[in-house]
Design a protein around this motif. Structure first.
Motif, PDB file in Angstrom:
ATOM      1  N   UNK A   1       0.832  -1.204   0.000  1.00 17.96           N
ATOM      2  CA  UNK A   1       0.000   0.000   0.000  1.00 17.96           C
ATOM      3  C   UNK A   1       0.866   1.253   0.000  1.00 17.96           C
ATOM      4  N   UNK A   2       1.926   1.250   0.798  1.00 20.41           N
ATOM      5  CA  UNK A   2       2.838   2.403   0.853  1.00 20.41           C
ATOM      6  C   UNK A   2       3.470   2.661  -0.504  1.00 20.41           C
ATOM      7  N   UNK A   3       3.910   1.585  -1.160  1.00 22.46           N
ATOM      8  CA  UNK A   3       4.516   1.731  -2.492  1.00 22.46           C
ATOM      9  C   UNK A   3       3.498   2.283  -3.489  1.00 22.46           C
ATOM     10  N   UNK A   4       2.253   1.808  -3.418  1.00 20.63           N
ATOM     11  CA  UNK A   4       1.207   2.287  -4.324  1.00 20.63           C
ATOM     12  C   UNK A   4       0.901   3.764  -4.066  1.00 20.63           C
ATOM     13  N   UNK A   5       0.900   4.165  -2.802  1.00 15.99           N
ATOM     14  CA  UNK A   5       0.667   5.575  -2.473  1.00 15.99           C
ATOM     15  C   UNK A   5       1.795   6.442  -3.023  1.00 15.99           C
TER      16      UNK A   5
END
Length: 171
Positions: free
Chosen positions: A96-100
């Motif tokens: 999720x962090x990478x996608x954000x």
């Protein structure tokens, strides 16, 4: 009558040597192209961060190989794809962090359970994958599919995987 019988037997023989099993959620992948009316479509800006699939096989880099094929299929369908095949993301929070960071609406994760040529005279390719698409802002599961496919001994793992991924991502 004899020709019909031969046709039926040939069909059974051909379909018996190649098999696909798949299950997916009732929901579809987000639509890239939406029909406005009979003559016009609008393209949605659907951005997906593709996380390298986990490799649960004995085949080195099977997760990276499958991820590469998935990237190509998604790009061909019109999705905007951000991927870093070399990185290792091992949790939904880090995905999720990478996608954000990439500004993506969604992120796709999954795993490879089988990526090999079967033993035997023909050495048929066999592939088994699980894919899950999540919303970036909430980590809510949007879509998921699990599939397995095998092919004739003259087929390759790459074409078997690509055909499976195409079936998995098309409802």
């Amino acid at each position: 009558m004899k020709n019909l019988l031969l046709l039926v037997l040939a069909t059974l023989f051909i379909t018996g040597c190649s098999s696909t099993a798949m299950i997916a959620t009732n929901r579809e992948l987000p639509q890239v192209y939406v029909d406005v009316n009979a003559t016009h479509q609008v393209k949605n800006d659907v951005k997906i961060t593709l996380i390298t699939l986990s490799n649960y096989t004995d085949t080195p880099k099977a997760g990276q190989r499958a991820t590469n094929i998935i990237e190509g299929v998604l790009l061909a369908k019109g999705y905007v794809v951000n991927t870093d095949i070399a990185s290792n993301t091992n949790s939904l929070i880090s995905a999720q962090t990478k996608a954000q960071q990439n500004g993506s609406n969604y992120f796709l994760t999954g795993g490879v359970s089988e990526w090999r040529y079967k033993t035997g005279i023909d050495g048929e390719p066999a592939v088994s994958l699980k894919l899950s698409l999540y919303k970036t802002n909430s980590r809510a599961l949007v879509w998921s599919a699990t599939g397995a496919d095998s092919d004739w001994g003259t087929g390759s793992i790459g074409t078997t995987a690509q055909n499976l991924i195409e079936k998995m991502t098309t409802k």
